[in-house]
Motif scaffolding. Structure first.
Motif, PDB file in Angstrom:
ATOM      1  N   GLY A   6       0.808  -1.211   0.000  1.00  0.00           N
ATOM      2  CA  GLY A   6       0.000   0.000   0.000  1.00  0.00           C
ATOM      3  C   GLY A   6       0.841   1.260   0.000  1.00  0.00           C
ATOM      4  N   LEU A   7       1.953   1.252   0.768  1.00  0.00           N
ATOM      5  CA  LEU A   7       2.842   2.404   0.791  1.00  0.00           C
ATOM      6  C   LEU A   7       3.474   2.634  -0.579  1.00  0.00           C
ATOM      7  N   GLY A   8       3.863   1.534  -1.236  1.00  0.00           N
ATOM      8  CA  GLY A   8       4.442   1.663  -2.564  1.00  0.00           C
ATOM      9  C   GLY A   8       3.452   2.228  -3.574  1.00  0.00           C
ATOM     10  N   ARG A   9       2.222   1.757  -3.510  1.00  0.00           N
ATOM     11  CA  ARG A   9       1.206   2.276  -4.432  1.00  0.00           C
ATOM     12  C   ARG A   9       0.906   3.748  -4.156  1.00  0.00           C
ATOM     13  N   PHE A  10       0.857   4.112  -2.883  1.00  0.00           N
ATOM     14  CA  PHE A  10       0.607   5.511  -2.547  1.00  0.00           C
ATOM     15  C   PHE A  10       1.761   6.396  -3.021  1.00  0.00           C
ATOM     16  N   THR A  11       2.989   5.910  -2.883  1.00  0.00           N
ATOM     17  CA  THR A  11       4.144   6.669  -3.362  1.00  0.00           C
ATOM     18  C   THR A  11       4.068   6.873  -4.871  1.00  0.00           C
ATOM     19  N   GLY A  12       3.708   5.818  -5.587  1.00  0.00           N
ATOM     20  CA  GLY A  12       3.537   5.955  -7.030  1.00  0.00           C
ATOM     21  C   GLY A  12       2.423   6.928  -7.389  1.00  0.00           C
ATOM     22  N   PHE A  13       1.342   6.887  -6.626  1.00  0.00           N
ATOM     23  CA  PHE A  13       0.234   7.816  -6.846  1.00  0.00           C
ATOM     24  C   PHE A  13       0.693   9.260  -6.639  1.00  0.00           C
ATOM     25  N   CYS A  14       1.449   9.505  -5.581  1.00  0.00           N
ATOM     26  CA  CYS A  14       1.957  10.854  -5.330  1.00  0.00           C
ATOM     27  C   CYS A  14       2.870  11.322  -6.463  1.00  0.00           C
ATOM     28  N   ALA A  15       3.717  10.408  -6.961  1.00  0.00           N
ATOM     29  CA  ALA A  15       4.587  10.773  -8.079  1.00  0.00           C
ATOM     30  C   ALA A  15       3.773  11.142  -9.312  1.00  0.00           C
ATOM     31  N   ASP A  16       2.705  10.395  -9.585  1.00  0.00           N
ATOM     32  CA  ASP A  16       1.842  10.720 -10.724  1.00  0.00           C
ATOM     33  C   ASP A  16       1.183  12.082 -10.551  1.00  0.00           C
ATOM     34  N   PHE A  18       2.298  14.740  -8.786  1.00  0.00           N
ATOM     35  CA  PHE A  18       3.252  15.839  -8.950  1.00  0.00           C
ATOM     36  C   PHE A  18       3.711  15.970 -10.408  1.00  0.00           C
ATOM     37  N   LYS A  19       3.759  14.852 -11.133  1.00  0.00           N
ATOM     38  CA  LYS A  19       4.089  14.936 -12.555  1.00  0.00           C
ATOM     39  C   LYS A  19       2.964  15.583 -13.350  1.00  0.00           C
ATOM     40  N   GLN A 128      -4.970  14.335 -13.269  1.00  0.00           N
ATOM     41  CA  GLN A 128      -4.843  15.742 -13.635  1.00  0.00           C
ATOM     42  C   GLN A 128      -6.165  16.486 -13.491  1.00  0.00           C
ATOM     43  N   ARG A 129      -7.250  15.838 -13.837  1.00  0.00           N
ATOM     44  CA  ARG A 129      -8.554  16.515 -13.854  1.00  0.00           C
ATOM     45  C   ARG A 129      -9.147  16.680 -12.462  1.00  0.00           C
ATOM     46  N   LEU A 130      -8.933  15.717 -11.568  1.00  0.00           N
ATOM     47  CA  LEU A 130      -9.610  15.723 -10.276  1.00  0.00           C
ATOM     48  C   LEU A 130      -8.679  15.871  -9.083  1.00  0.00           C
ATOM     49  N   VAL A 131      -7.530  15.196  -9.116  1.00  0.00           N
ATOM     50  CA  VAL A 131      -6.673  15.158  -7.924  1.00  0.00           C
ATOM     51  C   VAL A 131      -5.831  16.421  -7.790  1.00  0.00           C
ATOM     52  N   VAL A 132      -5.214  16.862  -8.875  1.00  0.00           N
ATOM     53  CA  VAL A 132      -4.345  18.040  -8.808  1.00  0.00           C
ATOM     54  C   VAL A 132      -5.095  19.273  -8.301  1.00  0.00           C
TER      55      VAL A 132
END
Length: 252
Positions: A6-16, A18-19, A128-132
């Motif tokens: 779960g931590l790994g997936r959340f880290t990947g989500f955060c990277a997406d 910020f990108k 990009q549409r909802l989270v950012v």
């Protein structure tokens, strides 16, 4: 291994996330709507919580300062406690509890209605549409709410110190200038900004990964609040420790 996954997936989500921030077109309208929504659900509870917070701090520190013979510094201690700690902590709790739960519920409902899958099918990036927009709105509103908490907390502490404990207005304000500095306010605002980002990311991640229908959305909202509180307190500890190590304190 599930927590690590779960931590790994959340880290990947955060990277997406910020990108996706610099990508165009930026969703200005959605950002403004989310900022207004978060502020509307948070501003009144924040002000109501800040008043007793400042009052309790003033009463406790005023009593302690009399016991140790340092009544002239009661104002400085109260204001510093509100600006350095009470403001960012109250802001973090309200953003995570009110704003974060609303974000998680909204995205969770979209997830179980398969709106997010439909957006991806149409070539629209949900991140990009909802989270950012929600992340930026949460950070901006957190900074503004921290200012409200600090102002209301200081005012409440002033009233209780002067009118209930017999303090003098001049001593209350002058003592703060002897110990406080601009870096204290800057540190509090930076922490509030980071807390807003962290709370929004956790809420959005859990909302977008909700499963099991409406019950799953409710569980995701509860989880987001609990996890946000735990993470925000840990982040606050780290940032406060770094602040005292890097910034010289007045009077030391």
């Amino acid at each position: 291994m599930r927590p690590l996954v779960g931590l790994g997936r959340f880290t990947g989500f955060c990277a997406d996330v910020f990108k996706a921030v610099p990508k165009r077109p930026f969703q200005w309208g959605e950002t403004v709507r989310q900022a207004w929504f978060i502020a509307s659900v948070s501003i009144l509870p924040t002000a109501l919580v800040a008043i007793p917070f400042g009052a309790v701090i003033a009463l406790q520190l005023g009593s302690l300062s009399r016991q140790i013979g340092a009544e002239s510094f009661a104002g400085a201690a109260s204001v510093l406690a509100v600006v350095r700690e009470a403001g960012p902590i109250v802001t973090a709790l309200l953003i995570a509890g009110a704003g974060g739960s609303a974000m998680c519920a909204d995205l969770g409902a979209r997830k179980i209605r398969e709106e997010l899958d439909a957006m991806q099918t149409l070539g629209v990036d949900p991140v990009q549409r909802l989270v950012v927009p929600r992340m930026i709105a949460g950070a901006v509103v957190a900074v503004l709410l921290n200012g409200v908490v600090s102002a209301v907390g200081i005012a409440g502490g002033y009233l209780f110190n002067v009118y209930m404990q017999g303090g003098t207005p001049g001593a209350y304000l002058a003592s703060f200038a002897a110990l406080g500095q601009v870096a204290d306010l800057v540190s509090a605002q930076v922490r509030a900004f980071v807390f807003g980002i962290v709370a929004a990311l956790i809420a959005c991640y859990l909302g977008m990964n909700a499963k099991g229908g409406p019950k799953g959305v409710g569980q995701a909202v509860n989880t987001s609040v609990v996890v946000s509180f735990m993470v925000l307190f840990a982040v606050n500890f780290v940032m406060v420790a770094l602040y005292f190590q890097l910034v010289p304190q007045k009077g030391s």
